[in-house]
Design a protein around this motif. Structure first.
Motif, PDB file in Angstrom:
ATOM      1  N   ALA A   1      -5.686   4.341   1.664  1.00 16.55           N
ATOM      2  CA  ALA A   1      -4.789   3.198   1.488  1.00 16.55           C
ATOM      3  C   ALA A   1      -4.454   2.551   2.829  1.00 16.55           C
ATOM      4  O   ALA A   1      -4.365   1.317   2.933  1.00 16.55           O
ATOM      5  CB  ALA A   1      -3.511   3.641   0.774  1.00 16.55           C
TER       6      ALA A   1
ATOM      7  N   VAL B   1       0.768  -7.671   4.105  1.00 23.26           N
ATOM      8  CA  VAL B   1       0.639  -6.277   3.669  1.00 23.26           C
ATOM      9  C   VAL B   1       1.818  -5.446   4.167  1.00 23.26           C
ATOM     10  O   VAL B   1       2.192  -5.519   5.338  1.00 23.26           O
ATOM     11  CB  VAL B   1      -0.676  -5.656   4.184  1.00 23.26           C
TER      12      VAL B   1
ATOM     13  N   ALA C   1       1.036   4.984   0.570  1.00 25.72           N
ATOM     14  CA  ALA C   1       0.241   5.993   1.273  1.00 25.72           C
ATOM     15  C   ALA C   1       0.911   7.359   1.131  1.00 25.72           C
ATOM     16  O   ALA C   1       2.019   7.577   1.620  1.00 25.72           O
ATOM     17  CB  ALA C   1       0.085   5.624   2.746  1.00 25.72           C
TER      18      ALA C   1
ATOM     19  N   ILE D   1      -1.448  -1.047  -4.055  1.00 31.87           N
ATOM     20  CA  ILE D   1      -2.544  -0.098  -3.884  1.00 31.87           C
ATOM     21  C   ILE D   1      -1.942   1.302  -3.968  1.00 31.87           C
ATOM     22  O   ILE D   1      -1.098   1.670  -3.150  1.00 31.87           O
ATOM     23  CB  ILE D   1      -3.258  -0.286  -2.531  1.00 31.87           C
TER      24      ILE D   1
ATOM     25  N   TRP E   1      -3.632   1.464  11.758  1.00 31.02           N
ATOM     26  CA  TRP E   1      -2.675   0.523  11.163  1.00 31.02           C
ATOM     27  C   TRP E   1      -1.591   0.147  12.173  1.00 31.02           C
ATOM     28  O   TRP E   1      -1.258  -1.027  12.334  1.00 31.02           O
ATOM     29  CB  TRP E   1      -2.056   1.147   9.914  1.00 31.02           C
TER      30      TRP E   1
ATOM     31  N   VAL F   1       3.216  -1.296   4.111  1.00 33.04           N
ATOM     32  CA  VAL F   1       2.799   0.087   3.870  1.00 33.04           C
ATOM     33  C   VAL F   1       4.040   0.949   3.684  1.00 33.04           C
ATOM     34  O   VAL F   1       4.938   0.955   4.522  1.00 33.04           O
ATOM     35  CB  VAL F   1       1.948   0.638   5.038  1.00 33.04           C
TER      36      VAL F   1
ATOM     37  N   ALA G   1       0.851  -1.185   0.000  1.00 31.17           N
ATOM     38  CA  ALA G   1       0.000   0.000   0.000  1.00 31.17           C
ATOM     39  C   ALA G   1       0.888   1.236   0.000  1.00 31.17           C
ATOM     40  O   ALA G   1       1.697   1.423   0.913  1.00 31.17           O
ATOM     41  CB  ALA G   1      -0.919   0.005   1.217  1.00 31.17           C
TER      42      ALA G   1
ATOM     43  N   ALA H   1      -5.154  -1.224   3.982  1.00 29.59           N
ATOM     44  CA  ALA H   1      -4.052  -2.070   4.450  1.00 29.59           C
ATOM     45  C   ALA H   1      -4.408  -2.745   5.765  1.00 29.59           C
ATOM     46  O   ALA H   1      -4.139  -3.947   5.953  1.00 29.59           O
ATOM     47  CB  ALA H   1      -2.787  -1.225   4.615  1.00 29.59           C
TER      48      ALA H   1
END
Length: 211
Positions: free
Chosen positions: A59, A73, A50, A116, A95, A75, A48, A63
């Motif tokens: 996003a 996942v 962000a 993403i 998150w 980030v 993801a 996530a």
């Protein structure tokens, strides 16, 4: 054909929904998470991206939900969490509270299974800066499926013109309504991919035109 709207119209509808007590970011994140989960195999590494605004918050919400579903996942938050808008900061806190780690750079050789794109949303109206462009170029070089949230980063949602070299999305998931730039022939120099819409339950006024 799907109706399309100016960025100002979409922003106005968003403001009215928020003023009415709707929390749109969790809805957008949930829609994105469902979209990805329906299209990737278990064990696929999801990255993801962000960005520094609310697109990044969407996003982050996605996530967190994908992680709860058991997906692997990661980030990437290149600009860091400082200065995130309030809703995006809450998404980042969620998150982190769920045990997720936030990366500022990627390890050499890392290639995810799906991306993403939550770097920039419909508000981008200037060319990507050099560091953002380098990141976008790296993502494009991976040749993996990309889900763009609202609009591929590097595409002007008002005009459809590329603002540098945009992320080349496999799918674009617009929230609330279709920005008129996405309805232009060859929008984003072909970066939009397959277009989808999640209204998030927000009603739009009479459309200015059809796409």
């Amino acid at each position: 054909m799907q109706a399309c709207y100016s960025v100002a119209q979409i922003r106005d509808a968003e403001r009215q929904a928020l003023a009415g007590g709707r929390r749109l970011m969790p809805l957008a994140g949930a829609a994105a998470a469902r979209f990805v989960a329906a299209r990737v195999a278990p064990g696929t590494v999801v990255l993801a991206l962000a960005g520094p605004g609310n697109n990044g918050g969407d996003a982050l919400e996605a996530a967190t939900l994908l992680r709860a579903m058991g997906h692997d996942v990661r980030v990437l938050l290149p600009a860091g969490a400082q200065g995130l808008p309030a809703d995006a900061a809450r998404a980042h806190a969620g998150w982190t509270a769920a045990g997720g780690a936030t990366l500022s750079v990627l390890e050499p050789g890392f290639v995810p299974g799906v991306v993403i794109d939550g770097l920039f949303g419909i508000g981008l109206n200037r060319p990507l800066g050099a560091d953002w462009q380098a990141l976008v170029d790296m993502v494009n070089g991976w040749n993996v499926p990309v889900l763009a949230l609202d609009v591929p980063s590097g595409v002007d949602a008002e005009t459809g013109k590329p603002l540098g070299r945009p992320i080349r999305a496999c799918w674009t998931l617009s929230f609330i309504a279709r920005a008129r730039g996405l309805a232009q022939p060859g929008a984003g120099d072909g970066a939009i991919g397959e277009w989808h819409l999640e209204t998030l339950g927000v009603a739009m006024p009479a459309a200015e035109g059809d796409g």
